[in-house]
Every structure is written in C-alpha cells, then in structure tokens.
Motif scaffolding. Structure first.
Motif, PDB file in Angstrom:
ATOM      1  N   ALA A  75      16.624   9.386  22.548  1.00 39.02           N
ATOM      2  CA  ALA A  75      17.109  10.133  21.420  1.00 39.02           C
ATOM      3  C   ALA A  75      18.550   9.782  21.308  1.00 39.02           C
ATOM      4  O   ALA A  75      18.888   9.619  19.929  1.00 39.02           O
ATOM      5  N   ILE A  76      19.423   9.561  22.387  1.00 42.06           N
ATOM      6  CA  ILE A  76      20.564   9.367  21.959  1.00 42.06           C
ATOM      7  C   ILE A  76      21.001   7.870  21.273  1.00 42.06           C
ATOM      8  O   ILE A  76      21.768   7.697  20.548  1.00 42.06           O
ATOM      9  N   ALA A  77      20.267   7.074  21.864  1.00 42.83           N
ATOM     10  CA  ALA A  77      20.339   5.788  21.130  1.00 42.83           C
ATOM     11  C   ALA A  77      20.232   6.018  19.764  1.00 42.83           C
ATOM     12  O   ALA A  77      20.766   5.265  18.979  1.00 42.83           O
ATOM     13  N   GLY A  78      19.140   6.556  19.196  1.00 38.00           N
ATOM     14  CA  GLY A  78      18.788   6.552  17.879  1.00 38.00           C
ATOM     15  C   GLY A  78      19.977   7.530  17.070  1.00 38.00           C
ATOM     16  O   GLY A  78      20.364   6.973  16.006  1.00 38.00           O
ATOM     17  N   ALA A  79      20.767   8.685  17.767  1.00 37.57           N
ATOM     18  CA  ALA A  79      21.632   9.085  17.304  1.00 37.57           C
ATOM     19  C   ALA A  79      22.892   8.415  16.977  1.00 37.57           C
ATOM     20  O   ALA A  79      23.509   8.354  15.971  1.00 37.57           O
ATOM     21  N   LEU A  80      22.979   7.523  17.791  1.00 37.88           N
ATOM     22  CA  LEU A  80      24.123   6.579  17.964  1.00 37.88           C
ATOM     23  C   LEU A  80      24.076   5.490  16.684  1.00 37.88           C
ATOM     24  O   LEU A  80      24.931   5.037  16.096  1.00 37.88           O
ATOM     25  N   ILE A  81      22.986   5.165  16.421  1.00 39.56           N
ATOM     26  CA  ILE A  81      22.569   4.199  15.409  1.00 39.56           C
ATOM     27  C   ILE A  81      22.836   4.793  13.872  1.00 39.56           C
ATOM     28  O   ILE A  81      23.462   4.075  13.081  1.00 39.56           O
ATOM     29  N   VAL A  82      22.613   6.190  13.872  1.00 39.30           N
ATOM     30  CA  VAL A  82      23.087   7.194  12.734  1.00 39.30           C
ATOM     31  C   VAL A  82      24.615   6.805  12.417  1.00 39.30           C
ATOM     32  O   VAL A  82      25.171   6.529  11.418  1.00 39.30           O
ATOM     33  N   VAL A  83      25.235   7.221  13.576  1.00 36.53           N
ATOM     34  CA  VAL A  83      26.876   7.570  13.887  1.00 36.53           C
ATOM     35  C   VAL A  83      27.509   6.162  13.343  1.00 36.53           C
ATOM     36  O   VAL A  83      28.259   5.988  12.533  1.00 36.53           O
ATOM     37  N   LEU A  84      26.962   4.869  14.156  1.00 32.85           N
ATOM     38  CA  LEU A  84      27.493   3.527  13.662  1.00 32.85           C
ATOM     39  C   LEU A  84      27.339   3.266  12.049  1.00 32.85           C
ATOM     40  O   LEU A  84      28.403   2.698  11.508  1.00 32.85           O
ATOM     41  N   THR A  85      26.120   3.467  11.559  1.00 28.57           N
ATOM     42  CA  THR A  85      25.796   3.314  10.310  1.00 28.57           C
ATOM     43  C   THR A  85      26.794   3.911   9.236  1.00 28.57           C
ATOM     44  O   THR A  85      27.280   3.440   8.247  1.00 28.57           O
ATOM     45  N   ALA A  86      26.953   5.224   9.826  1.00 27.49           N
ATOM     46  CA  ALA A  86      27.501   6.036   8.740  1.00 27.49           C
ATOM     47  C   ALA A  86      28.857   5.769   8.473  1.00 27.49           C
ATOM     48  O   ALA A  86      29.802   5.843   7.640  1.00 27.49           O
ATOM     49  N   SER A  87      29.456   5.115   9.649  1.00 27.14           N
ATOM     50  CA  SER A  87      30.664   4.947   9.908  1.00 27.14           C
ATOM     51  C   SER A  87      31.275   3.422   9.498  1.00 27.14           C
ATOM     52  O   SER A  87      32.496   3.089   9.465  1.00 27.14           O
ATOM     53  N   ALA A  88      30.044   2.629   9.359  1.00 24.75           N
ATOM     54  CA  ALA A  88      30.597   1.068   9.097  1.00 24.75           C
ATOM     55  C   ALA A  88      30.941   0.841   7.562  1.00 24.75           C
ATOM     56  O   ALA A  88      30.531   1.712   6.721  1.00 24.75           O
TER      57      ALA A  88
END
Length: 456
Positions: free
Chosen positions: A436-449
């Motif tokens: 689940a943490i891996a999925g959350a990091l995908i969201v964070v990285l994408t939103a900040s890219a």
C-alpha cells in the motif's frame, strides 16, 4: 510498413515478451512444491525467484547497447535460445544450487529479449500514432503475462509437478525463435556507443550485493560478517559507479539522465509499481497455499481477477496516454494499488470469495502503470537510443521486483526466525501495508512531477 508486416512484427515481438515475462512470475506458485521436494527454506526460495531478476537487471544496461550495435533481431533470437537452455537446466535440476544456476541463465536470456523486442517495434514503425499502438500491445502483453503467471503455474503444478512450469516454456520459446527468424527484419542503430564493461560490472556488483543483503540479512543476522561485507560492497559499488559514469561520454548506466526530473520520476514509478506486484505475487503464494490451505491450481485460479484487471487497464492506459492523460492514469494506478492492498489485508480471514475483489482492484491499478512510463522514457531519448531507453525501463521494473520479493521475504522471515519455516504468519499484515505504501508513493511522485513530461 504494410499491415501484414506490422502484424507479424507485433506477434513475434510480443511472443518473445510473453516467454521472458512469464518466467518472472510463473515460478512463484511452484515455490511450496520446490520447498518440499528440494528441501528449501525461505532464503533459498527467494534466490530461486531473485536470481532470475538479478541477472536480468544486471545485464539490461548493456543489452540495449548490444541490440543497437549488433542487430536487434540477432540479439532477440540469441536471447530466446539462452532462455530455452535455462529452462531445460531448471527443469532437470535435482538441487537448489542447480535450479538457481538455471534461473541465472534464464535471466541472461531475458535481458537480451527485453530491449531488443521493444527496440524492433520502435524502429520499424515510423508513424507516431501507429508506434503508440504497437508499444501498447507490447506493454499490455508484459503486464497481463506477469499478472497471469500464477494462473498458468497453478494449472501446471498440481498435475504435472513444479518442473512443468519450466518445460512448458520450451516449445513457446522455440516458436518465438522461429517467428523471429521468419518474420522480423534486422535493424541497428546508425551510431552506437562503445561498450562500458566497468560500468556494467559495477552495476552488477551493486544489484547483486544489495539483493544478498536484503535476502540473507534476516537469516544470517544483520550484524553477521557476511552481511556486513555485502553492505560494504553495495556502498562502494554505487559510490564508485555514479562519479565514474558521470565522467564517461558513453556510460553503460546513464546516470546523468536522472537529473531530468520527469525521466527519473517515470522510472521511480516503475520501481514502485513492480515492487508492489512482485511483492503481492510472492506473498500470495504463501497466503493462499499455506494460510488458506489451497492447492496450486486453485491458488492460481484465484488470481484470475488480478490478471483480468491488469489486462483491461493496460489497454485503457494506451488511450489515456494518447490523450495526454498519463498523469491521471498514474494517479489512478497508485490509488487502486493502495485500495487493493489494504482490502487484501482487511479480508485476510474473510470468506475466500471476497478476496477476488481486492485482486481485481489491484490488477486495475497495476495495468495503468506500464504504458505511461514506457512512453515517457522512450520520448526522453532520440530514436537511435531506443535500445537504451527500453533497457532503462526494464531495469527499473526488475529492480522493483527484486525489492518487492526481498522486502516481503524479509518480513515473513522475521516471524519464521531461526526455523526458516516457509509460511504466511502475523507479519503478512505488514507486508500488505508495504504494498500500500508503494501505491501511495506512486500518487505522491506523479502529483509532484512536471506536467509536460507526464503528458509525453
């Protein structure tokens, strides 16, 4: 290129992608049987899976250059032949060391197949929109195959034994080789970079030492001399690799490209996405067979919703990318991975049928990842670097798989302790949380890219 030629090209490349990808996940469902027959503990089982990934990830940086220089068709055919040889060694293995050796051989073959296939597609189709369609089929094949591996393995293992998962790939690999010989046209890059053997050696040392540390640390003890030496090798290798490659005009590992935030974000998302899937497939084996008491066939069939979800969104992702919606696709992917992982944790002891919904949700999320990151990474380099670009994509995916397997294995090993007993236990909940943490990091990285790069 005529339609008939494109179809033949796509079939030949996608079949090669299927064969090399299926060996990345089909073995998971056979692990309990391998453990019983070859008397293997958790650490050894991790090596059975990870040896393939380590060999693949280590050679990918140079494999793309080899394909660009010596011919993508030639390298693809060579990779198929080596893959078949590795499968035969694995199927005939009477011991874990020989099985691991065969898996290394398979990883070498896979490293040659992965960049050559995508580079052939990219170089052969000049029309940008048609090229996007061909890449979509290639990525959809890999995505669905990786998720479907346990289904195929489960069907084979129950009636034919664990060796069948290796024998089954031999005729498919032979067919892929014949199709490549008959249907594919040779292509090379006009200008190729010189090979960088020291860079490849340092990268291999880093990946292998990191894997050894993560896999053996829980079993040997984090303070054991052997593990400490592995940690030292990991640190020294990466400390030497980065400045060395930055100084080279033609590095095997183009470290300088990671200064581009959009490019590095795409590859980081690849690591996280494939970490989540590989962790799920490895954890799933012990959850369904050890905790739930299912046989290999039923355990494999239980993951059909996972493969189905991945296939549906893998096709949808191509349309989203074509409309400039890569960012939306990746944010949705991360959220779905989080939802699926947490739902699997919540349904650990619920009626068996209920877990099929979380598998489907997780599959929907994973299927949205491959195409956006592939298109973004390929767009970051000129066409004559297609082999290098595809190598970097595949390397990131393999790095994620290695970390997912090592992370889940380490959590399960904490509970097993000195007994090295292979089973799903209380630590399984923490493993679901890791995904689940891996999925959350995908969201964070994408939103900040950067938006422009995401839309590429």
């Amino acid at each position: 290129m005529a339609r008939s030629g494109r179809v033949g090209l796509t079939i030949a490349c996608c079949l090669g992608e299927f064969v090399h990808t299926v060996y990345g996940s089909v073995v998971n469902i056979a692990l309990p049987d391998i453990s019983k027959e070859l008397h293997a503990g958790m650490g050894e089982l991790q090596w059975v899976v990870s040896a393939y990934i380590i060999a693949l990830a280590s050679l990918l940086p140079i494999a793309g250059t080899l394909a660009d220089r010596f011919g993508r068709k030639r390298i693809l055919i060579l990779g198929n032949v080596i893959m078949i040889a590795g499968a035969v060694v694995c199927a005939l293995s009477p011991s874990i060391p020989m099985l691991i050796s065969g898996r290394v051989l398979q990883g070498i073959g896979s490293a040659l197949i992965a960049p050559a296939g995508l580079a052939l597609l990219t170089a052969a189709v000049s029309d940008r929109s048609q090229r996007a369609v061909e890449v979509m089929w290639w990525t959809a094949t890999g995505t669905a195959t990786l998720a479907a591996g346990p289904i195929l393995g489960g069907i084979l293992v129950k009636d034919l034994g664990w060796t069948s998962v290796f024998w089954a790939g031999v005729p498919l690999g032979a067919l892929a080789t014949v199709l490549a010989v008959v249907l594919l046209r040779e292509s090379k890059a006009e200008h190729t970079d010189p090979i960088d053997p020291l860079g490849v050696t340092l990268a291999t040392l880093f990946i292998a030492a990191l894997a050894f540390t993560l896999i053996e640390g829980p079993h040997l003890g984090w303070a054991s001399p052997t593990v400490l030496v592995a940690v030292a090798v990991t640190v020294v290798a990466i400390a030497v690799l980065i400045p060395y490659e930055l100084r080279r005009r033609h590095p095997a590992v183009p470290v300088g490209l990671f200064a581009d935030r959009g490019f590095s974000t795409a590859l980081s998302i690849a690591v996280l996405g494939y970490l989540a899937l590989a962790g799920l497939l490895f954890l799933n084996t012990f959850y369904l067979q050890s905790e739930r008491g299912l046989d290999a066939t039923i355990a494999g069939l239980m993951t059909i919703p996972l493969a189905l979800g991945a296939l549906i969104t893998a096709v949808l992702a191509a349309r989203l990318v074509a409309r400039g919606r890569s960012r939306s696709a990746l944010i949705a992917a991360g959220l779905l991975v989080v939802a699926g992982s947490l739902a699997l944790w919540a349904t650990e002891h619920a009626p068996l049928w209920t877990i099929m919904v979380p598998y489907f949700v997780f599959g929907l999320g994973f299927g949205l990842i491959a195409d956006p990151i592939s298109v973004t990474a390929l767009a970051s380099l000129p066409p004559d670097k297609a082999g290098l670009a595809s190598s970097l994509i595949s390397t990131s995916k393999q790095a994620g798989q290695m970390l997912g397997i090592a992370g889940v294995g380490a959590l399960l090993a904490v509970v097993a302790g000195a007994s090295d007993k292979v089973e799903f236990d209380d630590m399984g909940g923490w493993a679901w949380m890791m995904l689940a943490i891996a999925g959350a990091l995908i969201v964070v990285l994408t939103a900040s890219a950067p938006r422009a790069r995401q839309a590429a």
